[in-house]
Design an enzyme around this catalytic site. Structure first.
Site, PDB file in Angstrom:
ATOM      1  N   ALA A   1      51.013  40.001  -2.581  1.00 23.62           N
ATOM      2  CA  ALA A   1      49.839  39.732  -2.298  1.00 23.62           C
ATOM      3  C   ALA A   1      49.007  38.478  -2.509  1.00 23.62           C
ATOM      4  CB  ALA A   1      48.877  40.797  -3.455  1.00 23.62           C
ATOM      5  N   ASP A   2      48.209  38.090  -2.030  1.00 26.25           N
ATOM      6  CA  ASP A   2      47.340  36.806  -2.276  1.00 26.25           C
ATOM      7  C   ASP A   2      45.887  36.707  -2.083  1.00 26.25           C
ATOM      8  OD1 ASP A   2      48.202  33.795  -2.901  1.00 26.25           O
ATOM      9  OD2 ASP A   2      46.833  33.639  -1.100  1.00 26.25           O
ATOM     10  N   GLN A   3      45.331  35.870  -2.753  1.00 21.58           N
ATOM     11  CA  GLN A   3      43.848  35.974  -2.673  1.00 21.58           C
ATOM     12  C   GLN A   3      43.457  34.175  -2.104  1.00 21.58           C
ATOM     13  OE1 GLN A   3      41.042  36.197  -6.306  1.00 21.58           O
ATOM     14  NE2 GLN A   3      40.563  38.123  -5.031  1.00 21.58           N
TER      15      GLN A   3
ATOM     16  N   ALA B   1      45.023  39.488   0.453  1.00 17.04           N
ATOM     17  CA  ALA B   1      45.920  40.158   1.423  1.00 17.04           C
ATOM     18  C   ALA B   1      46.812  40.879   0.638  1.00 17.04           C
ATOM     19  CB  ALA B   1      46.490  38.725   2.324  1.00 17.04           C
TER      20      ALA B   1
END
Ligand SMILES: Nc1nc2c(ncn2[C@@H]2O[C@H](COP(=O)(O)OP(=O)(O)OP(=O)(O)O)[C@@H](O)[C@H]2O)c(=O)[nH]1
Length: 204
Positions: free
Chosen positions: A80-82, A117
């Site tokens: 995940a990444d923000q 994401a």
């Protein structure tokens, strides 16, 4: 092992304690394997090409999931990444408290987008991706408030891209929030759990 989860534990390709907490709270059996991805290096060409926050988050989530999946090909891996975007400008985690204060002053009085994401991979193949958005309206912050807030929160302001934890003192920053709580914390659980039920790892 919880009754809801079937099969081998999910692998979370993240060092994020917030993401660990979200999976644990949802009763998902999981293990943590850091991807050791150099996020700045991966995102540099994207930023140079003018990519927006959504594309950068998707790209980094995929890179993290595939980096770990390559080492554990028979396991389900989630990365995940923000990213935070304000009127097209993509922000990164503030490197120090002065940068956090400047970032909060920039967000003051405006609505920014948090894009979280996630990517699910197995055998180095992408099986599922989602990148929901949350929109957060920051009230007009006085300089005195920003200074008091940072003094109270301390170095935790450096741990998230917006210099806030919504479930903590960060809530004082906002006058309106649209979007799912888990999206704001960095791992959108609703699309992930829907996929895991379809895929069979989670009891329907
Ligand atoms: N507890 C909490 N964490 C938040 C909040 N907003 C963002 N975060 C965290 O801020 C971090 C955003 O940075 P990222 O680069 O996506 O992730 P990271 O912490 O570097 O961890 P990796 O997944 O290993 O890359 C994530 O750990 C999010 O979970 C919030 O409101 N509360």
């Amino acid at each position: 092992m919880t009754k809801l989860w079937r099969g081998a534990p999910l692998i979370l390709a993240s060092k994020s304690s917030s993401r660990r907490g979200l999976l644990a709270g949802a009763g998902i059996a999981f293990e943590v394997v850091d991807s050791f991805i150099d996020e700045r290096a991966v995102e540099a060409p994207l930023c140079a090409a003018g990519a927006g926050g959504a594309e950068i988050a998707r790209h980094l989530a995929r890179a993290k999931a595939l980096a770990v999946s390559a080492k554990q090909p028979d396991r389900l891996v989630v990365g995940a990444d923000q990213t935070l975007s304000l009127e097209g400008q993509v922000f990164v985690k503030p490197p120090d408290r002065a940068a956090a204060a400047a970032q909060l002053a920039a967000l003051s009085g405006h609505t920014h987008e948090l894009r979280s994401a996630l990517c699910v991979a197995r055998a180095n193949e992408v099986l599922f991706e989602a990148a929901p958005v949350a929109r957060l309206a920051v009230r007009r912050l006085s300089q005195a408030f920003i200074e008091a807030y940072i003094a109270m929160v301390g170095d935790a302001v450096l741990a998230s891209v917006g210099a806030y934890q919504i479930e903590g003192l960060g809530i004082h920053l906002f006058e309106k929030i649209e979007g799912d709580h888990s999206t704001i914390l960095g791992l959108p659980l609703l699309p992930l759990l829907t996929y895991l039920r379809q895929e069979g790892s989670l009891l329907r």
